[in-house]
Design an enzyme around this catalytic site. Structure first.
Site, mmCIF file in Angstrom:
data_model
loop_
_atom_site.group_PDB
_atom_site.id
_atom_site.type_symbol
_atom_site.label_atom_id
_atom_site.label_comp_id
_atom_site.label_asym_id
_atom_site.label_seq_id
_atom_site.Cartn_x
_atom_site.Cartn_y
_atom_site.Cartn_z
ATOM 1 N N HIS A 1 -79.968 -16.398 22.246
ATOM 2 C CA HIS A 1 -81.249 -16.374 22.969
ATOM 3 C C HIS A 1 -81.042 -15.888 24.408
ATOM 4 C CE1 HIS A 1 -85.341 -18.602 23.514
ATOM 5 N NE2 HIS A 1 -85.245 -17.598 24.374
ATOM 6 N N HIS B 1 -82.475 -12.980 27.426
ATOM 7 C CA HIS B 1 -83.460 -11.989 27.852
ATOM 8 C C HIS B 1 -82.756 -10.969 28.741
ATOM 9 C CE1 HIS B 1 -86.951 -14.296 26.373
ATOM 10 N NE2 HIS B 1 -86.225 -15.354 26.719
ATOM 11 N N LEU B 2 -82.644 -9.736 28.247
ATOM 12 C CA LEU B 2 -81.984 -8.670 29.013
ATOM 13 C C LEU B 2 -82.984 -7.787 29.757
ATOM 14 C CD1 LEU B 2 -79.125 -7.620 26.552
ATOM 15 C CD2 LEU B 2 -79.032 -9.196 28.497
ATOM 16 N N ARG B 3 -84.276 -7.943 29.463
ATOM 17 C CA ARG B 3 -85.390 -7.322 30.200
ATOM 18 C C ARG B 3 -85.531 -5.807 30.026
ATOM 19 N NH1 ARG B 3 -87.832 -12.011 30.335
ATOM 20 N NH2 ARG B 3 -87.277 -13.401 32.053
ATOM 21 N N ASN C 1 -89.931 -22.679 30.721
ATOM 22 C CA ASN C 1 -90.699 -22.860 29.487
ATOM 23 C C ASN C 1 -89.723 -22.967 28.316
ATOM 24 O OD1 ASN C 1 -92.284 -22.641 27.200
ATOM 25 N ND2 ASN C 1 -93.405 -20.849 27.876
ATOM 26 N N ASP D 1 -81.143 -19.146 26.745
ATOM 27 C CA ASP D 1 -82.476 -18.718 27.191
ATOM 28 C C ASP D 1 -82.382 -18.109 28.589
ATOM 29 O OD1 ASP D 1 -85.157 -18.165 27.246
ATOM 30 O OD2 ASP D 1 -85.825 -20.239 27.457
ATOM 31 N N ASN E 1 -89.277 -9.635 24.119
ATOM 32 C CA ASN E 1 -90.390 -9.528 25.075
ATOM 33 C C ASN E 1 -90.053 -8.588 26.231
ATOM 34 O OD1 ASN E 1 -88.524 -11.408 26.049
ATOM 35 N ND2 ASN E 1 -90.084 -12.659 27.058
ATOM 36 N N ASP F 1 -90.639 -14.938 21.107
ATOM 37 C CA ASP F 1 -90.289 -15.864 22.191
ATOM 38 C C ASP F 1 -90.930 -15.467 23.508
ATOM 39 O OD1 ASP F 1 -88.682 -18.136 23.227
ATOM 40 O OD2 ASP F 1 -87.886 -16.541 24.484
ATOM 41 N N HIS G 1 -85.309 -13.315 36.757
ATOM 42 C CA HIS G 1 -86.507 -12.862 37.468
ATOM 43 C C HIS G 1 -86.112 -12.374 38.855
ATOM 44 C CE1 HIS G 1 -89.394 -14.334 34.534
ATOM 45 N NE2 HIS G 1 -88.786 -15.505 34.519
#
Length: 428
Positions: free
Chosen positions: A56, A58-60, A276, A303, A90, A150, A307
Site C-alpha cells: 500500500h 502512493h507514488l503519485r 485517513n 499507506d 489514485n 483506495d 503531500h
C-alpha cells in the site's frame, strides 16, 4: 555482478550466519563462508531480513509529481528496506486502464531502486459507478492482480459484488478502503471524547466496521478474495477474526502509525496527524498490536501518502490527509511489536515481506533467506536509536508524524536481486 559476502548477520534474528550473494541469487548460507574476490559486508549484531514488501504505497505519478514520483518514492522505499512496493491507483489520470498501469510499471523498472507493481482501480475514475477495465489491466504487461479505489470506498454493494466476481476468474483480490461515506461527511478525526472536546467532526468506528462486515459476507457469498486496507479499530479486528473463523478468504493490513499514534495527538491541531482513516484511541492501538501478533491482521502496510508542504502547512480543516511512511515503517514496527515482545524478527519478516508478497503475487519477493533464492535482502542495525529528521528523507515530501521523535533501528543495506540500492544508510 561481483560476489557479496554478508558476514555474521543474525538471519531473521537467529544465530549469526554468513550469506553469500552471487549475481542475483543467494548462493550459500552458513558459517565460516569464504569467497575469493567477494565484497565483504561486516554485519555482526545486525539482523538480516528478506527485502520488505509494501502492499500500500502512493507514488503519485502520474499527475502529482510535486508530492512524489516513482523515482523518489522508490528511493524512499530502498532507504526503508523495501525491495517491492504496490502503487495505489489514485493518480491523475487514475490508473483505471491498461495504459496507465503499464506507464507506472515501466517507470518502476527504469528507475531500479525497487520493483513497482501497480494496483488498478476498481471503478472508472474512482467514482464508484462503473467497473474499470479489470481484465485488460490484468492482461497488460503490468499483470495487475490487486485492485483498489483506495482514498475512496467502493460503497455500492452491487459494484463491490461484481468486482469480487470478476477478479475471482484470475485469482485477483479487491483491496477495500472501508469507509461508509454517508457516516463520514464532514469528519475530521476519530469520533470520541477528543473530537467532542475539540469540536471537530467525528469519524465513527462504525463507518469502517460496517463496510468490512458487508464485504466479508460478499466475499463469502461469491467465493472470492477481499483485502482490508489500513484497518484501524478494535471492532474491525473482531469482524475480521470472526470472518476468518468462518473460513472466509479475507486478509487485512495495519499501518505503522495506527500501531503507535492515538487521537490524543490531534489536540495539537498539527495537520501532520490528519490521516485517513483517522488516528484512533489507545484501546484501538492495543487491539491492533494484539491482532497483528496473533495473525488476525496479516500484514503491515505503510499507506505512504506524500503531500507537498503547502497541502499540510495550513489550518487543520483545509489540510490534506496522509503521512509518509516508507522510511520509518520498520523502526515503528520494532518499537511497537519487537521491543515489546509481541513479535520476533521472524514474525516481522512474515508480516512485512512474505505475506504481503503472497497476497499481491510479488514474484521473487518475500522468499526465505536460503540458497537458490533471489537476493532481495535488508540489513538492519537494531541496536541503533536516533531522532527522526525528515530533512534527510529520500521522499520528495516531508509530512511525517515522527519528526524529532526517537525511534529504534536503522536500515543500513538493501539489495535488490543482488544489486545494492542502499549501502551504509546511503542510496547508491
Amino acid at each position: 555482478m561481483s560476489k557479496i559476502l554478508i558476514r555474521g548477520a543474525k538471519v531473521l534474528g537467529h544465530d549469526p550466519q554468513d550469506v553469500l550473494i552471487d549475481g542475483e541469487t543467494i548462493a550459500e548460507v552458513g558459517t565460516g563462508l569464504t569467497a575469493e574476490g567477494a565484497e565483504v559486508v561486516e554485519a555482526e549484531g545486525k539482523v538480516l531480513l528478506p527485502g520488505l514488501v509494501d502492499l500500500h504505497t502512493h507514488l503519485r505519478e502520474p499527475g502529482r509529481e510535486d508530492s512524489e514520483t516513482v523515482l523518489t518514492g522508490t528511493r524512499a522505499a530502498a532507504s526503508g528496506g523495501f525491495t517491492a512496493v504496490f502503487a495505489m491507483a489514485n493518480t491523475f489520470p487514475v490508473a483505471d486502464t491498461a495504459g496507465v498501469v503499464e506507464q507506472v510499471y515501466r517507470l518502476g523498472r527504469d528507475h531500479g531502486y525497487c520493483d513497482v507493481q501497480p494496483i488498478g482501480a476498481v471503478t472508472v475514475g474512482l467514482e464508484g459507478r462503473k467497473l474499470a477495465e479489470l481484465g485488460a489491466m490484468h492482461e497488460s504487461a503490468a499483470g495487475v492482480t490487486v485492485f483498489s479505489d483506495d482514498g475512496k470506498c467502493v460503497h455500492d454493494a452491487v459494484i463491490m459484488r461484481r468486482a469480487l466476481e470478476y477478479v475471482k476468474a484470475f485469482g485477483g483480490v479487491v483491496a477495500q478502503h472501508a469507509q461508509e461515506p454517508r457516516l463520514t461527511e464532514g469528519a475530521e478525526m476519530n469520533e470520541g471524547v477528543v473530537s467532542a472536546e475539540l469540536g471537530l467532526g467525528g469519524w465513527p468506528a462504525v463507518a469502517e466496521e460496517s463496510i468490512i462486515a458487508r464485504d466479508v459476507l460478499l466475499a463469502e457469498h461469491v467465493g472470492s478474495r477481499v483485502h482490508i486496507c489500513h484497518l484501524s479499530t478494535a471492532g474491525s479486528v473482531e469482524i475480521v477474526r470472526w470472518a476468518k473463523s468462518r473460513g472466509i478468504d479475507v486478509t487485512a493490513e495495519v499501518t505503522p502509525h495506527h500501531l503507535l499514534l492515538t487521537d490524543e495527538l490531534v489536540r495539537t491541531y498539527n495537520p501532520v496527524y490528519k490521516v485517513n482513516p483517522p488516528l484512533r484511541t489507545e484501546r484501538d492501538v492495543l487491539a491492533l498490536r494484539e491482532a497483528l501478533a496473533d495473525g488476525t491482521i496479516d500484514i503491515v502496510a505503510t499507506d505512504h501518502a506524500p503531500h507537498p508542504h503547502e497541502d499540510k502547512d495550513c489550518e487543520w480543516a483545509a489540510a490534506a490527509m496522509g503521512m509518509v511512511g516508507l522510511e520509518t515503517a520498520l523502526s515503528v514496527v520494532q518499537e511497537t511489536m519487537v521491543d515489546t515482545g509481541l513479535l520476533t524478527w521472524a514474525g516481522v519478516a512474515e508480516r512485512m515481506s512474505a505475506k504481503p508478497a503472497e497476497i499481491g503475487g510479488a514474484d521473487g519477493h518475500g522468499r526465505p533467506v536460503s540458497a537458490g533464492e533471489p537476493a532481495n535482502l535488508t540489513l538492519v542495525d537494531t541496536a541503533y536509536r536516533g531522532s527522526v529528521d525528515p530533512a534527510g528523507f529520500a521522499s520528495r515530501s516531508r509530512n511525517t508524524p515522527y519528526e524529532g521523535r526517537e525511534l529504534p533501528g536503522r536500515v543500513t543495506h538493501t539489495w535488490l536481486r543482488g544489486k545494492a540500492t542502499l549501502v551504509d544508510g546511503k542510496l547508491t
